[in-house]
Design a protein around this motif. Structure first.
Motif, PDB file in Angstrom:
ATOM      1  N   VAL A  44     -53.777  69.763  31.309  1.00 46.23           N
ATOM      2  CA  VAL A  44     -52.287  70.277  30.876  1.00 46.23           C
ATOM      3  C   VAL A  44     -52.578  71.609  30.761  1.00 46.23           C
ATOM      4  N   CYS A  50     -49.839  78.157  29.721  1.00 44.08           N
ATOM      5  CA  CYS A  50     -50.426  78.497  28.662  1.00 44.08           C
ATOM      6  C   CYS A  50     -51.966  79.675  29.090  1.00 44.08           C
ATOM      7  N   VAL A  56     -54.862  70.260  22.544  1.00 45.31           N
ATOM      8  CA  VAL A  56     -54.716  69.233  22.746  1.00 45.31           C
ATOM      9  C   VAL A  56     -53.986  67.338  22.520  1.00 45.31           C
ATOM     10  N   ASP A  57     -53.150  66.974  22.146  1.00 44.13           N
ATOM     11  CA  ASP A  57     -53.656  65.683  21.021  1.00 44.13           C
ATOM     12  C   ASP A  57     -53.411  65.153  22.343  1.00 44.13           C
ATOM     13  N   VAL A  68     -51.534  61.848  26.672  1.00 38.76           N
ATOM     14  CA  VAL A  68     -51.525  62.903  26.086  1.00 38.76           C
ATOM     15  C   VAL A  68     -49.892  63.284  24.651  1.00 38.76           C
ATOM     16  N   ASN A  69     -50.239  63.151  23.927  1.00 41.48           N
ATOM     17  CA  ASN A  69     -49.359  63.033  22.453  1.00 41.48           C
ATOM     18  C   ASN A  69     -48.703  64.714  22.700  1.00 41.48           C
ATOM     19  N   GLU A  70     -49.265  65.690  22.655  1.00 46.88           N
ATOM     20  CA  GLU A  70     -48.355  67.074  22.530  1.00 46.88           C
ATOM     21  C   GLU A  70     -49.306  68.604  22.804  1.00 46.88           C
ATOM     22  N   ILE A  71     -49.003  68.849  22.723  1.00 46.91           N
ATOM     23  CA  ILE A  71     -49.711  70.451  23.196  1.00 46.91           C
ATOM     24  C   ILE A  71     -49.288  71.205  22.116  1.00 46.91           C
ATOM     25  N   ASN A  72     -50.285  71.269  20.945  1.00 43.72           N
ATOM     26  CA  ASN A  72     -49.874  72.342  19.727  1.00 43.72           C
ATOM     27  C   ASN A  72     -50.612  74.014  20.485  1.00 43.72           C
ATOM     28  N   THR A  73     -49.687  74.487  20.750  1.00 40.62           N
ATOM     29  CA  THR A  73     -50.021  75.986  21.624  1.00 40.62           C
ATOM     30  C   THR A  73     -50.109  77.045  20.257  1.00 40.62           C
TER      31      THR A  73
END
Length: 109
Positions: A44, A50, A56-57, A68-73
């Motif tokens: 991801v 990135c 990555v949650d 995959v719920n979200e990627i928190n950058t």
């Protein structure tokens, strides 16, 4: 992670102020699942282009098929945040993480 059951959502109270929220770092997962999540998180990160840091949650439902719920950058990076705890579990101190991020950014130009 097990959020405070008294909170309707994983809100700031549940995240930072509740003694009932439990974080397990590293997560208590079977080795095979942990490796699959690690590989997927890296995929991801790379697919999205990135750089630097990100978290990555995932949701892992009962059937075991990760989502995959979200990627928190820009995940929380205070000493009270979970991101530094994850690095500590991997054997890196807070200072080492910051140093690595700075060196990587400088090398990228």
């Amino acid at each position: 992670m097990h959020a405070d059951p008294r909170q309707p959502f994983f809100n700031a109270t549940a995240k930072y102020d509740s003694s009932r929220t439990r974080f397990s770092v590293p997560a208590l997962l079977e080795d095979r699942l942990a490796e699959r999540l690690r590989r997927t998180a890296l995929d991801v990160f790379e697919v999205l282009g990135c750089a630097g840091l990100a978290r990555v949650d995932f949701f892992v439902p009962a059937d075991g098929e990760p989502v995959v719920n979200e990627i928190n950058t820009f995940p929380g990076f205070t000493p009270a945040s979970q991101f530094p705890r994850m690095f500590a579990a991997a054997g890196m101190s807070y200072a080492e993480v910051v140093d690595t991020l700075i060196r990587t950014a400088v090398a990228r130009g």
